[in-house]
Enzyme design. Structure first.
Site, PDB file in Angstrom:
ATOM      1  N   HIS A  60     121.930  40.002  13.706  1.00 60.11           N
ATOM      2  CA  HIS A  60     121.954  41.049  12.692  1.00 60.11           C
ATOM      3  C   HIS A  60     123.165  41.947  12.939  1.00 60.11           C
ATOM      4  CE1 HIS A  60     117.394  40.982  11.539  1.00 60.11           C
ATOM      5  NE2 HIS A  60     117.935  39.765  11.546  1.00 60.11           N
ATOM      6  N   GLU A  62     123.489  45.098  13.191  1.00 60.67           N
ATOM      7  CA  GLU A  62     123.284  46.146  14.189  1.00 60.67           C
ATOM      8  C   GLU A  62     123.421  45.599  15.610  1.00 60.67           C
ATOM      9  OE1 GLU A  62     120.027  47.026  10.984  1.00 60.67           O
ATOM     10  OE2 GLU A  62     121.231  45.312  11.635  1.00 60.67           O
ATOM     11  N   CYS A  90     115.536  46.732  11.001  1.00 59.73           N
ATOM     12  CA  CYS A  90     114.267  46.033  11.189  1.00 59.73           C
ATOM     13  C   CYS A  90     113.704  46.403  12.571  1.00 59.73           C
ATOM     14  CB  CYS A  90     114.490  44.523  11.083  1.00 59.73           C
ATOM     15  SG  CYS A  90     115.357  43.802  12.512  1.00 59.73           S
ATOM     16  N   CYS A  93     116.023  45.303  15.542  1.00 62.42           N
ATOM     17  CA  CYS A  93     117.214  46.148  15.688  1.00 62.42           C
ATOM     18  C   CYS A  93     116.839  47.552  16.152  1.00 62.42           C
ATOM     19  CB  CYS A  93     117.992  46.186  14.379  1.00 62.42           C
ATOM     20  SG  CYS A  93     118.717  44.580  13.959  1.00 62.42           S
TER      21      CYS A  93
END
Length: 160
Positions: A60, A62, A90, A93
């Site tokens: 992801h 992040e 999410c 993260c």
């Protein structure tokens, strides 16, 4: 007593940089989420979702930005840094964000079904955890939301 004024012009600028990263993700047919990490007013990390590109569920924006920022700082603690991300983080993260002790998280649009910065759950400010982040939401919200909506609309149309 010192009060730090939030500079919304800076928030808009840095979110614009995160949106640039999200557009890179869109060009690569990834879910269009982008992130930048800022320290002392300077961008030290830039990333976009690369789950499909890297065949890695943890890739992801992040997480990739956190890894870059740790290298730039030379430490895994990012206590003086701010994360700008186009969509609410999410739970995965958010866990990483708390672990590296980011000072502040600024996100564009909420994720009502899976957001972990207040929508579904708020891991970033959970009292039981060892760190809590300041949260600013809704920066460039409409542009961030539109990018995601367009991506998923196009995906549905392609898949018939």
């Amino acid at each position: 007593m010192h009060f730090r004024m939030l500079d919304f012009a800076s928030d808009t600028y840095f979110m614009g940089e995160a949106l640039r990263q999200a557009r890179k993700a869109r060009s690569a047919e990834e879910v269009p989420v982008g992130a930048v990490i800022v320290s002392g007013g300077n961008i030290i990390a830039r990333a976009w979702n690369q789950v499909e590109t890297l065949k890695d569920a943890t890739a992801h924006a992040e997480i990739l930005a956190i890894t870059q920022a740790e290298s730039a700082i030379g430490d895994w603690r990012l206590t003086d840094c701010e994360l700008y991300v186009t969509k609410e983080p999410c739970p995965m993260c958010a866990g990483a964000i708390v672990h590296v002790r980011l000072r502040r998280v600024i996100f564009g649009c909420p994720d009502p079904k899976g957001g972990a910065a207040g929508s579904m759950i708020n891991l970033l400010q959970m009292p039981q955890l060892n760190h809590r982040c300041l949260i600013t939401s809704g920066v460039c919200e409409e542009e961030c939301r539109q990018l995601l909506q367009d991506f998923f609309r196009d995906r549905r149309e392609q898949n018939g």
